[in-house]
Design a protein around this motif. Structure first.
Motif, PDB file in Angstrom:
ATOM      1  N   LEU A   1       1.416   4.624   1.381  1.00 16.26           N
ATOM      2  CA  LEU A   1       0.917   5.251   2.608  1.00 16.26           C
ATOM      3  C   LEU A   1       0.902   6.763   2.506  1.00 16.26           C
ATOM      4  CD1 LEU A   1       2.778   3.152   5.336  1.00 16.26           C
ATOM      5  CD2 LEU A   1       0.440   2.868   4.500  1.00 16.26           C
ATOM      6  N   LYS A   2       1.886   7.303   1.760  1.00 17.42           N
ATOM      7  CA  LYS A   2       2.034   8.755   1.757  1.00 17.42           C
ATOM      8  C   LYS A   2       2.751   9.183   0.480  1.00 17.42           C
ATOM      9  CE  LYS A   2       3.835  12.254   5.001  1.00 17.42           C
ATOM     10  NZ  LYS A   2       2.733  13.165   4.879  1.00 17.42           N
ATOM     11  N   ILE A   3       2.293  10.289  -0.090  1.00 16.85           N
ATOM     12  CA  ILE A   3       3.075  10.869  -1.196  1.00 16.85           C
ATOM     13  C   ILE A   3       3.548  12.257  -0.775  1.00 16.85           C
ATOM     14  CG2 ILE A   3       1.956   9.607  -3.088  1.00 16.85           C
ATOM     15  CD1 ILE A   3       0.380  12.274  -3.641  1.00 16.85           C
ATOM     16  N   ASN A   4       4.715  12.621  -1.272  1.00 17.65           N
ATOM     17  CA  ASN A   4       5.243  13.958  -1.015  1.00 17.65           C
ATOM     18  C   ASN A   4       5.464  14.640  -2.364  1.00 17.65           C
ATOM     19  OD1 ASN A   4       6.879  16.192  -0.604  1.00 17.65           O
ATOM     20  ND2 ASN A   4       7.867  15.287   1.190  1.00 17.65           N
TER      21      ASN A   4
ATOM     22  N   THR B   1      -6.526   5.537  -7.710  1.00 15.79           N
ATOM     23  CA  THR B   1      -6.815   4.801  -6.472  1.00 15.79           C
ATOM     24  C   THR B   1      -8.290   4.439  -6.306  1.00 15.79           C
ATOM     25  OG1 THR B   1      -6.890   6.936  -5.343  1.00 15.79           O
ATOM     26  CG2 THR B   1      -4.835   5.717  -5.195  1.00 15.79           C
TER      27      THR B   1
ATOM     28  N   LYS C   1       0.825  -1.203   0.000  1.00 13.74           N
ATOM     29  CA  LYS C   1       0.000   0.000   0.000  1.00 13.74           C
ATOM     30  C   LYS C   1       0.862   1.256   0.000  1.00 13.74           C
ATOM     31  CE  LYS C   1      -3.689   2.133   2.644  1.00 13.74           C
ATOM     32  NZ  LYS C   1      -4.532   2.072   3.804  1.00 13.74           N
TER      33      LYS C   1
ATOM     34  N   ALA D   1       6.972   8.496  -2.898  1.00 12.85           N
ATOM     35  CA  ALA D   1       5.826   7.745  -2.385  1.00 12.85           C
ATOM     36  C   ALA D   1       6.368   6.686  -1.450  1.00 12.85           C
ATOM     37  CB  ALA D   1       5.057   7.095  -3.526  1.00 12.85           C
TER      38      ALA D   1
ATOM     39  N   ASP E   1      -7.326   9.435   0.550  1.00 10.23           N
ATOM     40  CA  ASP E   1      -6.373   9.491   1.671  1.00 10.23           C
ATOM     41  C   ASP E   1      -4.976   9.977   1.274  1.00 10.23           C
ATOM     42  OD1 ASP E   1      -6.981   7.075   0.440  1.00 10.23           O
ATOM     43  OD2 ASP E   1      -5.975   5.850   1.928  1.00 10.23           O
ATOM     44  N   LEU E   2      -4.510   9.592   0.067  1.00 12.37           N
ATOM     45  CA  LEU E   2      -3.139   9.970  -0.316  1.00 12.37           C
ATOM     46  C   LEU E   2      -2.982  11.467  -0.579  1.00 12.37           C
ATOM     47  CD1 LEU E   2      -1.910   7.106  -2.665  1.00 12.37           C
ATOM     48  CD2 LEU E   2      -1.074   7.680  -0.385  1.00 12.37           C
TER      49      LEU E   2
ATOM     50  N   THR F   1      -4.905  13.908   0.920  1.00 14.97           N
ATOM     51  CA  THR F   1      -5.277  14.732   2.073  1.00 14.97           C
ATOM     52  C   THR F   1      -4.026  15.368   2.680  1.00 14.97           C
ATOM     53  OG1 THR F   1      -7.044  13.169   2.464  1.00 14.97           O
ATOM     54  CG2 THR F   1      -6.583  14.696   4.251  1.00 14.97           C
ATOM     55  N   GLY F   2      -4.061  16.690   2.818  1.00 16.07           N
ATOM     56  CA  GLY F   2      -2.932  17.400   3.435  1.00 16.07           C
ATOM     57  C   GLY F   2      -1.804  17.730   2.482  1.00 16.07           C
ATOM     58  N   THR F   3      -1.950  17.345   1.191  1.00 18.98           N
ATOM     59  CA  THR F   3      -0.853  17.630   0.246  1.00 18.98           C
ATOM     60  C   THR F   3      -1.045  18.963  -0.464  1.00 18.98           C
ATOM     61  OG1 THR F   3      -2.041  16.551  -1.555  1.00 18.98           O
ATOM     62  CG2 THR F   3      -0.497  15.173  -0.322  1.00 18.98           C
TER      63      THR F   3
END
Ligand SMILES: Cc1cc2nc3c(=O)[nH]c(=O)nc-3n(C[C@H](O)[C@H](O)[C@H](O)COP(=O)(O)OP(=O)(O)OC[C@H]3O[C@@H](n4cnc5c(N)ncnc54)[C@H](O)[C@@H]3O)c2cc1C
Length: 438
Positions: free
Chosen positions: A84-87, A110, A82, A93, A251-252, A254-256
């Motif tokens: 979990l996070k992308i920057n 996704t 999975k 990733a 989810d990926l 959110t916050g980016t």
């Protein structure tokens, strides 16, 4: 932590991802490419999970591409892992396995995640959603070959009816509980919905509309024993399927800072508000050629086409997404139905033409001489021609009555139209949606 550098990274491994991978390889045969999915399977047809549940067996028959697809396309398939996070700034990733991927171009394919109602008892054993192959496998594992079981399906939309058909084929009794006044209410009008309802009732399905489940009850062993409805009614059952809808899996992002509405907002190149990050399919809010706006149109062909457009742009071939719209081709309980665009006129600036007889129903909705929606039920043979006219934005005012006539065909159109746009093989006369149900 291992770091892998990639030209192209695709998160997701379904219709959108495969469309993108194929397009990337058309434009760039060399660039490094990886496809990541938290599902452990090669890309499979999600609409066919109901077929799997009806007739469990090897999954080969539901694979979307041959098993050597990844190897042949020089794509590293990272399955069962999975992201979990992308920057977006660092272009990385992070995966659950500890792998860190860096990318030049990223595609978020996704998809969607089932909406789980906040109902008491939702965590009990034998309460399921129906969105993935593993859901179908889990439901299959809950069958008892020695007892006729009963299931309550919460939600009478496309997924609810789809799982109902599969459960009925497995010999279960099924009750659908639908909050609105009719099943399939977002994709069919009252009349087409009534045709489907009749077919379901004849097959032995119980349908309760205008109510919802307020509690899922259990026996002393913690297993499902029934549900309580909002009017206090108790329905005994051994299984509950929650099928109240799907929402984009955000989810990926959110916050980016990547712009979202109900889904990830993309432009006509399927690029997000962040350069070199693209999105497509059920997670994206992309252009709808009927409304002229961006919106969610979560169907398989739109995901694939959006993925193709994203892939070409990622590989440096500027390409515009022509747009998709909500379109469904169903064959539940033997009733053929195609619907696309609007299914009910929003106001009286729209014109509606209907032809109904002997179990056949044809309806088109027009705005300023152009098609804005259609429903064909019972006989869908020529619905593809009408769908293509809608997609092409053709002015149909001169022959609008013919669109719903019994003898409608290419010959009903002005020659200029069918020669320039519609002279396609006969097989293309039905819309290219995945047909659900059998
Ligand atoms: C039961 C059912 C019946 C359907 N019937 C029809 C039909 O008849 N016709 C039709 O056109 N459409 C139908 N659909 C809808 C169709 O399946 C979807 O529109 C299509 O699958 C969307 O494709 P996608 O590529 O956007 O994403 P999805 O198919 O949703 O796939 C997304 C993938 O990404 C993975 N993923 C998500 N987040 C991550 C992460 N962080 N890390 C790793 N992997 C991740 C997911 O696990 C999933 O494998 C049906 C859907 C269901 C569930």
């Amino acid at each position: 932590m291992t770091v892998k550098k990639l030209e192209y990274l695709i998160i997701g491994n379904s219709a959108g991802a495969i469309g993108a991978a194929e397009a990337i390889r058309e434009a760039d045969t060399a660039g490094t490419l990886a496809i990541v999915s938290d599902e452990p399977y090669p890309a499979y047809s999600r609409p066919l999970i109901s077929d799997y549940l009806a007739h469990p067996g090897p999954i080969d028959r539901m694979l979307y591409r041959k098993p050597d697809f990844y190897e042949k396309n020089g794509a590293r398939a990272i399955l069962g892992d999975k992201a979990l996070k992308i920057n977006p700034d660092a272009r990385t990733a992070a995966l659950a396995s500890g792998l860190m991927l860096t990318w030049e171009h990223l595609l978020l394919a996704t998809g969607g995640t089932p909406i789980v109602p906040n109902t008491e008892g939702i965590d009990l054993k034998n309460v399921f959603t129906f969105n993935r192959l593993d859901d179908a496998k889990a439901i299959d594992a809950a069958f008892n070959p020695h007892r006729r079981l009963k299931a309550v399906v919460i939600g009478g939309g496309l997924i609810g009816v789809s799982v109902t058909e599969a459960l009925m084929k497995r010999g279960m009794d099924v009750v659908i509980v639908e909050m609105k006044d009719r099943i399939l209410n977002t994709i069919l009008d009252e009349e087409a919905s009534a045709m489907e309802t009749t077919a379901l009732l004849l097959a032995g399905v119980t349908i309760i509309t205008g109510h919802t489940v307020t509690r899922i009850n259990s026996n002393l062993r913690g297993e499902v024993s029934g549900v309580t409805l909002d009017d206090g009614r108790l329905i005994h059952c051994e299984m509950v399927i929650a099928a109240i809808g799907v929402r984009p899996r955000l989810d990926l992002v959110t916050g980016t800072g990547i712009k979202t509405g109900r889904g990830i907002t993309v432009d006509r190149h399927m690029e997000t508000s962040e350069k070199d990050i693209y999105a497509c399919g059920d997670v994206a809010e992309a252009f709808d050629f009927v409304t002229g706006n961006n919106r969610l149109t979560p169907i398989w062909p739109n995901a694939y086409e959006g993925g193709r457009v994203a892939g070409l742009n990622m590989a440096g071939q500027p390409t515009e997404y022509k747009g998709g719209t909500a379109m469904n081709a169903l064959k539940y309980f033997g009733v053929n139905v195609v619907s696309a665009g609007l299914v009910v006129s929003p106001d009286n600036s729209y014109e509606t033409l209907i032809n109904r007889r002997d179990g056949i129903y044809r309806k088109v909705i027009l705005k300023n001489g152009k098609l804005a929606g259609l429903i064909y039920a019972g006989d869908i043979e020529k619905s593809g021609i009408v769908y293509n006219l809608m997609k092409d934005g053709a002015d149909v005012s001169a022959f609008k009555q013919a669109l719903v006539a019994d003898d409608f065909g290419l010959a009903s159109l002005p020659e200029s139209l069918w020669r320039s746009k519609l002279a396609r093989p006969a097989a293309a006369e039905k819309p290219a949606a995945a047909v659900t149900g059998h």
